[in-house]
Design a protein around this motif. Structure first.
Motif, PDB file in Angstrom:
ATOM      1  N   VAL A  75      30.581  30.286  45.026  1.00  0.00           N
ATOM      2  CA  VAL A  75      29.201  30.696  44.825  1.00  0.00           C
ATOM      3  C   VAL A  75      28.859  30.810  43.341  1.00  0.00           C
ATOM      4  O   VAL A  75      27.706  30.969  42.992  1.00  0.00           O
ATOM      5  N   LEU A  76      29.840  30.740  42.492  1.00  0.00           N
ATOM      6  CA  LEU A  76      29.611  30.821  41.058  1.00  0.00           C
ATOM      7  C   LEU A  76      30.456  29.771  40.343  1.00  0.00           C
ATOM      8  O   LEU A  76      31.593  29.523  40.728  1.00  0.00           O
ATOM      9  N   GLU A  77      29.912  29.185  39.313  1.00  0.00           N
ATOM     10  CA  GLU A  77      30.681  28.256  38.492  1.00  0.00           C
ATOM     11  C   GLU A  77      31.507  29.044  37.475  1.00  0.00           C
ATOM     12  O   GLU A  77      31.056  30.052  36.939  1.00  0.00           O
ATOM     13  N   THR A  78      32.731  28.570  37.217  1.00  0.00           N
ATOM     14  CA  THR A  78      33.586  29.210  36.219  1.00  0.00           C
ATOM     15  C   THR A  78      34.505  28.184  35.577  1.00  0.00           C
ATOM     16  O   THR A  78      34.905  27.214  36.229  1.00  0.00           O
ATOM     17  N   ALA A  79      34.801  28.402  34.321  1.00  0.00           N
ATOM     18  CA  ALA A  79      35.759  27.563  33.613  1.00  0.00           C
ATOM     19  C   ALA A  79      37.070  28.297  33.412  1.00  0.00           C
ATOM     20  O   ALA A  79      37.919  27.865  32.628  1.00  0.00           O
ATOM     21  N   ILE A  80      37.258  29.408  34.138  1.00  0.00           N
ATOM     22  CA  ILE A  80      38.427  30.252  33.903  1.00  0.00           C
ATOM     23  C   ILE A  80      39.621  29.841  34.738  1.00  0.00           C
ATOM     24  O   ILE A  80      40.722  29.650  34.206  1.00  0.00           O
ATOM     25  N   SER A  81      39.466  29.700  36.051  1.00  0.00           N
ATOM     26  CA  SER A  81      40.632  29.404  36.886  1.00  0.00           C
ATOM     27  C   SER A  81      40.219  28.751  38.190  1.00  0.00           C
ATOM     28  O   SER A  81      39.045  28.803  38.589  1.00  0.00           O
ATOM     29  N   THR A  82      41.209  28.149  38.872  1.00  0.00           N
ATOM     30  CA  THR A  82      40.958  27.543  40.171  1.00  0.00           C
ATOM     31  C   THR A  82      42.270  27.370  40.930  1.00  0.00           C
ATOM     32  O   THR A  82      43.341  27.261  40.320  1.00  0.00           O
ATOM     33  N   VAL A  83      42.179  27.346  42.249  1.00  0.00           N
ATOM     34  CA  VAL A  83      43.296  26.983  43.110  1.00  0.00           C
ATOM     35  C   VAL A  83      43.076  25.542  43.527  1.00  0.00           C
ATOM     36  O   VAL A  83      42.030  25.212  44.102  1.00  0.00           O
ATOM     37  N   ALA A  84      44.035  24.674  43.220  1.00  0.00           N
ATOM     38  CA  ALA A  84      43.903  23.255  43.544  1.00  0.00           C
ATOM     39  C   ALA A  84      45.268  22.672  43.852  1.00  0.00           C
ATOM     40  O   ALA A  84      46.250  22.949  43.146  1.00  0.00           O
ATOM     41  N   PHE A  88      47.885  27.295  41.274  1.00  0.00           N
ATOM     42  CA  PHE A  88      46.840  28.099  40.660  1.00  0.00           C
ATOM     43  C   PHE A  88      46.825  27.827  39.165  1.00  0.00           C
ATOM     44  O   PHE A  88      47.850  27.960  38.488  1.00  0.00           O
ATOM     45  N   TYR A  89      45.665  27.424  38.661  1.00  0.00           N
ATOM     46  CA  TYR A  89      45.541  27.035  37.261  1.00  0.00           C
ATOM     47  C   TYR A  89      44.590  27.976  36.525  1.00  0.00           C
ATOM     48  O   TYR A  89      43.497  28.278  37.017  1.00  0.00           O
ATOM     49  N   ILE A  90      45.021  28.439  35.365  1.00  0.00           N
ATOM     50  CA  ILE A  90      44.180  29.236  34.485  1.00  0.00           C
ATOM     51  C   ILE A  90      43.868  28.396  33.249  1.00  0.00           C
ATOM     52  O   ILE A  90      44.773  27.977  32.527  1.00  0.00           O
TER      53      ILE A  90
END
Length: 382
Positions: A75-84, A88-90
């Motif tokens: 629901v929000l865009e972020t350039a901090i982290s993601t699970v892919a 898990f990437y920071i």
């Protein structure tokens, strides 16, 4: 948690295999290897059914938005982290790799894009008692007095963020200086646990848009001080479905000691209850943070057996809450140590999101979909 075959998933979706695989790659459907045939994949049934329901017809935007709040699309865009792809990437770096050597201070500098090293040395006096109560009190008092962030330079806001975490660290560890993980180990009189605590702090410093992080971002979006954003995160973290989840292992451990591991695990599963601290909805195979932490200490025999038997019987692997519970047992840490570690570590991530939200200048204000007593129709003009 039920898993179905590709044929079953395609039957429910009514789509081609390529569409199924695309939904998996985008994180809309969780997938895992079939224990009976590693060449095949299984797909989480509730994810498939949710998408299938969407495809039956275009639904109102309000319905789509409401579902997005609960394990839906971001629901929000972020350039901090993601699970892919099960990792898990920071900021583009695998957290498991970072956790091998980084400290919480390193993670703060990295997550905040700070211009230099970050030090969480205490800058105010510390009360006589250390722990979570002291941390809540310190942050609540700061939230009432800290200046709001609007119109202030990022370099100044990073100083504010550093002060916030310094207060949390000092309140929890009772120490004024030194790397946070060493201060924790000293506070709990477990010097041998320092490296494992360092690893845990790094692994827990950030985890995308979880409930406490969302709460912190909502608060930051109002222009409230950074300390207020962390206070919101602390409040959300205290729930049994979040920061205190590792405590749910208690009954399983007691039953395993009393009746044996297999009996304890099978008893839960026969009741239709999931194993506590096994599996994670964001990770199709396993929560990669768990093995990263478990590798830093000798796992107690009971926990090793629970991990093996639990996976064999449920098909799920231990998650980070299991690893924290094992860490407590391995070093005889305080019962609430996982929550203290969580609160201290995640404060850094909450502040990264608060800083990012401040930069957007946007207020997070969803609308409610009213389902209560019908409202009267508008009156017609005479």
């Amino acid at each position: 948690m039920s898993w179905i075959s590709a044929d079953q998933a395609l039957s429910l979706l009514g789509t081609k295999p390529q569409t199924l695989y695309a939904n998996v790659s985008r994180g809309r459907i969780a997938a895992r290897s079939d224990p009976d045939d590693p060449r095949r994949s299984l797909y989480r049934q509730d994810d498939v059914e949710r998408l299938a329901a969407r495809q039956k017809g275009r639904r109102p935007a309000t319905t789509v938005a409401a579902e997005s709040i609960a394990w839906g699309e971001p629901v929000l865009e972020t350039a901090i982290s993601t699970v892919a792809n099960g990792h898990f990437y920071i900021r583009g770096k695998d957290v498991a790799a970072l956790a091998k050597t980084a400290t919480l201070e390193d993670m703060a500098a990295f997550l905040w894009n700070a211009p230099g090293p970050v030090d969480f040395a205490a800058v105010t006096s510390i009360g006589s008692s250390a722990g979570l109560i002291a941390a809540y009190r310190q942050i609540a008092e700061l939230a009432a007095t800290q200046m709001p962030p609007i119109g202030r330079a990022r370099s100044v806001l990073i100083k504010d963020a550093t002060l916030v975490v310094s207060l949390v660290a000092s309140a929890i560890t009772g120490a004024r200086s030194g790397p946070v993980h060493e201060r924790l180990a000293t506070q709990w009189q477990r010097p041998d646990a320092a490296n494992s605590l360092r690893c845990a702090l790094v692994l827990l410093s950030e985890h995308e848009l979880n409930a406490s992080t969302f709460a912190a971002r909502v608060t930051a979006s109002t222009g409230a001080p950074l300390a207020a954003a962390v206070l919101s995160g602390l409040a959300a973290l205290s729930g049994p479905l979040h920061g205190t989840a590792s405590l749910s292992m208690g009954a399983l451990i007691r039953d395993a000691k009393r009746h044996g591991v297999e009996a304890a695990v099978s008893s839960l599963l026969r009741q239709g209850r999931p194993l506590p601290c096994f599996g994670h909805r964001l990770y199709p195979d396993h929560d990669i943070r768990a093995p990263a932490l478990l590798a830093t200490f000798e796992v107690p025999k009971l926990f090793a057996e629970l991990a093996k038997v639990g996976e064999a019987m449920s098909g799920e692997k231990p998650n980070i809450d299991f690893a924290l519970s094992a860490l407590v047992a391995a070093y005889d840490l305080p019962e609430d140590a996982p929550l203290q570690i969580f609160a201290l570590a995640r404060s850094v991530g909450w502040l990264a999101h608060a800083l990012e939200q401040i930069e957007t200048g946007a207020l997070i204000r969803p609308r409610a979909r009213y389902v209560g007593v019908p409202t009267p129709p508008p009156s017609l003009p005479l």
